[in-house]
Motif scaffolding. Structure first.
Motif, PDB file in Angstrom:
ATOM      1  N   GLU A 124       0.889  -1.203   0.163  1.00  0.00           N
ATOM      2  CA  GLU A 124      -0.100  -0.190  -0.105  1.00  0.00           C
ATOM      3  C   GLU A 124       0.871   1.254   0.068  1.00  0.00           C
ATOM      4  OE1 GLU A 124      -3.757  -0.758   2.498  1.00  0.00           O
ATOM      5  OE2 GLU A 124      -2.295  -2.129   3.328  1.00  0.00           O
ATOM      6  N   LYS A 125       2.290   0.937   0.509  1.00  0.00           N
ATOM      7  CA  LYS A 125       3.321   2.196   0.480  1.00  0.00           C
ATOM      8  C   LYS A 125       3.901   2.211  -0.752  1.00  0.00           C
ATOM      9  CE  LYS A 125       6.778   4.505   2.968  1.00  0.00           C
ATOM     10  NZ  LYS A 125       8.013   4.074   3.556  1.00  0.00           N
ATOM     11  N   ARG A 126       3.763   2.967  -1.565  1.00  0.00           N
ATOM     12  CA  ARG A 126       4.445   3.244  -3.083  1.00  0.00           C
ATOM     13  C   ARG A 126       5.455   4.081  -3.078  1.00  0.00           C
ATOM     14  NH1 ARG A 126       3.349  -0.979  -5.659  1.00  0.00           N
ATOM     15  NH2 ARG A 126       3.292  -0.142  -7.563  1.00  0.00           N
ATOM     16  N   THR A 127       6.587   3.830  -3.765  1.00  0.00           N
ATOM     17  CA  THR A 127       7.694   4.850  -4.199  1.00  0.00           C
ATOM     18  C   THR A 127       7.725   5.147  -5.553  1.00  0.00           C
ATOM     19  OG1 THR A 127       8.893   3.833  -2.092  1.00  0.00           O
ATOM     20  CG2 THR A 127      10.015   5.324  -3.707  1.00  0.00           C
ATOM     21  N   GLU A 128       8.019   6.414  -5.778  1.00  0.00           N
ATOM     22  CA  GLU A 128       7.931   6.671  -7.164  1.00  0.00           C
ATOM     23  C   GLU A 128       9.440   6.657  -7.584  1.00  0.00           C
ATOM     24  OE1 GLU A 128       6.737  10.126 -10.737  1.00  0.00           O
ATOM     25  OE2 GLU A 128       7.300  10.630  -8.804  1.00  0.00           O
ATOM     26  N   VAL A 129       9.773   6.026  -8.745  1.00  0.00           N
ATOM     27  CA  VAL A 129      11.183   6.059  -9.138  1.00  0.00           C
ATOM     28  C   VAL A 129      11.410   6.569 -10.414  1.00  0.00           C
ATOM     29  CG1 VAL A 129      13.031   4.458  -9.684  1.00  0.00           C
ATOM     30  CG2 VAL A 129      11.716   4.030  -8.028  1.00  0.00           C
ATOM     31  N   VAL A 130      12.139   7.348 -10.815  1.00  0.00           N
ATOM     32  CA  VAL A 130      12.382   8.039 -12.183  1.00  0.00           C
ATOM     33  C   VAL A 130      13.656   7.847 -12.577  1.00  0.00           C
ATOM     34  CG1 VAL A 130      12.494  10.430 -13.405  1.00  0.00           C
ATOM     35  CG2 VAL A 130      10.982  10.078 -11.567  1.00  0.00           C
ATOM     36  N   LEU A 131      13.929   7.326 -13.937  1.00  0.00           N
ATOM     37  CA  LEU A 131      15.082   6.817 -14.475  1.00  0.00           C
ATOM     38  C   LEU A 131      15.227   7.569 -15.881  1.00  0.00           C
ATOM     39  CD1 LEU A 131      14.072   3.147 -14.234  1.00  0.00           C
ATOM     40  CD2 LEU A 131      15.743   4.003 -12.781  1.00  0.00           C
ATOM     41  N   ASN A 154       4.163  -0.929 -14.377  1.00  0.00           N
ATOM     42  CA  ASN A 154       3.858   0.472 -14.241  1.00  0.00           C
ATOM     43  C   ASN A 154       4.736   1.594 -14.897  1.00  0.00           C
ATOM     44  OD1 ASN A 154       1.705  -0.740 -12.587  1.00  0.00           O
ATOM     45  ND2 ASN A 154       3.245  -0.724 -11.042  1.00  0.00           N
ATOM     46  N   GLN A 155       5.381   1.096 -16.004  1.00  0.00           N
ATOM     47  CA  GLN A 155       6.201   2.344 -16.711  1.00  0.00           C
ATOM     48  C   GLN A 155       5.358   3.461 -17.321  1.00  0.00           C
ATOM     49  OE1 GLN A 155       9.467   0.378 -19.275  1.00  0.00           O
ATOM     50  NE2 GLN A 155       8.424   1.989 -21.008  1.00  0.00           N
ATOM     51  N   VAL A 156       5.918   4.516 -17.037  1.00  0.00           N
ATOM     52  CA  VAL A 156       5.336   5.732 -17.661  1.00  0.00           C
ATOM     53  C   VAL A 156       6.451   6.314 -18.751  1.00  0.00           C
ATOM     54  CG1 VAL A 156       4.131   7.944 -17.752  1.00  0.00           C
ATOM     55  CG2 VAL A 156       3.455   5.707 -16.166  1.00  0.00           C
ATOM     56  N   ILE A 157       6.459   6.572 -19.982  1.00  0.00           N
ATOM     57  CA  ILE A 157       7.489   7.474 -20.612  1.00  0.00           C
ATOM     58  C   ILE A 157       6.825   8.811 -20.206  1.00  0.00           C
ATOM     59  CG2 ILE A 157       8.429   8.329 -22.623  1.00  0.00           C
ATOM     60  CD1 ILE A 157       8.115   5.429 -23.756  1.00  0.00           C
ATOM     61  N   GLU A 158       7.908   9.520 -19.454  1.00  0.00           N
ATOM     62  CA  GLU A 158       7.501  10.976 -19.091  1.00  0.00           C
ATOM     63  C   GLU A 158       8.109  12.055 -19.962  1.00  0.00           C
ATOM     64  OE1 GLU A 158       5.723  11.763 -16.378  1.00  0.00           O
ATOM     65  OE2 GLU A 158       5.844   9.834 -15.399  1.00  0.00           O
ATOM     66  N   ILE A 169      11.762   7.928 -17.980  1.00  0.00           N
ATOM     67  CA  ILE A 169      10.576   7.158 -17.565  1.00  0.00           C
ATOM     68  C   ILE A 169      10.430   7.084 -16.152  1.00  0.00           C
ATOM     69  CG2 ILE A 169      10.797   5.688 -19.525  1.00  0.00           C
ATOM     70  CD1 ILE A 169      11.996   3.485 -17.824  1.00  0.00           C
ATOM     71  N   SER A 170       9.175   6.746 -15.632  1.00  0.00           N
ATOM     72  CA  SER A 170       8.983   6.742 -14.237  1.00  0.00           C
ATOM     73  C   SER A 170       7.880   5.266 -13.935  1.00  0.00           C
ATOM     74  CB  SER A 170       8.031   7.814 -13.862  1.00  0.00           C
ATOM     75  OG  SER A 170       6.995   7.924 -14.228  1.00  0.00           O
ATOM     76  N   THR A 171       8.046   5.050 -12.871  1.00  0.00           N
ATOM     77  CA  THR A 171       7.264   3.979 -12.193  1.00  0.00           C
ATOM     78  C   THR A 171       6.971   4.023 -10.882  1.00  0.00           C
ATOM     79  OG1 THR A 171       7.054   1.266 -12.196  1.00  0.00           O
ATOM     80  CG2 THR A 171       9.072   2.353 -11.771  1.00  0.00           C
ATOM     81  N   THR A 172       6.050   3.332 -10.322  1.00  0.00           N
ATOM     82  CA  THR A 172       5.979   3.294  -8.790  1.00  0.00           C
ATOM     83  C   THR A 172       6.013   1.788  -8.417  1.00  0.00           C
ATOM     84  OG1 THR A 172       3.418   2.994  -9.174  1.00  0.00           O
ATOM     85  CG2 THR A 172       4.131   5.234  -8.757  1.00  0.00           C
TER      86      THR A 172
END
Length: 170
Positions: free
Chosen positions: A83-90, A108-112, A122-125
């Motif tokens: 339930e606790k999520r961390t955003e990671v940006v690469l 959960n990959q998103v091309i930012e 890209i980001s993910t949680t």
């Protein structure tokens, strides 16, 4: 009316057996041919590998499913549920960006952003570092963690330890 039943079981991990009681089971997940149980134990959402569960007992007592947990499990794409999520940006180097454009290689990959040099941001949680660390290691030197910075520092420290001449076979 459908009721969800609490369960109890023993769980074998790292040579030890731990007993879990009054666990609320939510979902069965198949990840690359391995089955997992997503369940809430003591107010914490966890996953358990089926192969490690033994002496399963289904209680007569039921629980009311938490809509927040149901939503988390519906949107999460892996077994590292939390339930606790961390955003990671690469950042992704241009040499491998096409692979990440073609299909998501990270849950959960998103091309930012598409960078001028052909690379990507890209980001993910994630719910647990193990959800992203193996992917980062696999794509070294083409991926770099922008945030959280501690994840990039941990990756660099692991590489230094690995490359250290003092490190012999275990």
């Amino acid at each position: 009316i459908f009721s969800r039943r609490l369960i109890s079981f023993d769980y074998k991990k790292d040579g030890e057996t731990k007993h879990y009681a009054d666990v609320s089971p939510y979902k069965i997940i198949n990840q690359k041919g391995i089955w997992y149980l997503a369940a809430k134990d003591s107010e914490r959402l966890k996953t358990y590998s089926f192969g490690r569960i033994c002496r399963l007992v289904v209680s007569n007592r039921s629980f009311v499913p938490d809509p927040g947990i149901i939503e988390t499990l519906a949107t999460d794409e892996g077994v590292w549920v939390s339930e606790k999520r961390t955003e990671v940006v690469l950042t992704v180097a241009k040499d491998v960006a096409a692979y990440f454009r073609r299909r998501p290689l990270i849950a959960n990959q998103v091309i930012e952003k598409e960078l001028e040099d052909g690379g990507l941001i890209i980001s993910t949680t994630i719910g647990h570092p193990n959800q992203i660390v193996p992917i980062i290691r696999y794509w070294i030197p083409h991926l770099r963690v922008i945030s959280p910075e501690s994840l990039q520092l941990d990756t660099e420290e692991t590489l230094r330890e690995y490359l250290s001449p003092a490190r012999g076979p275990n």
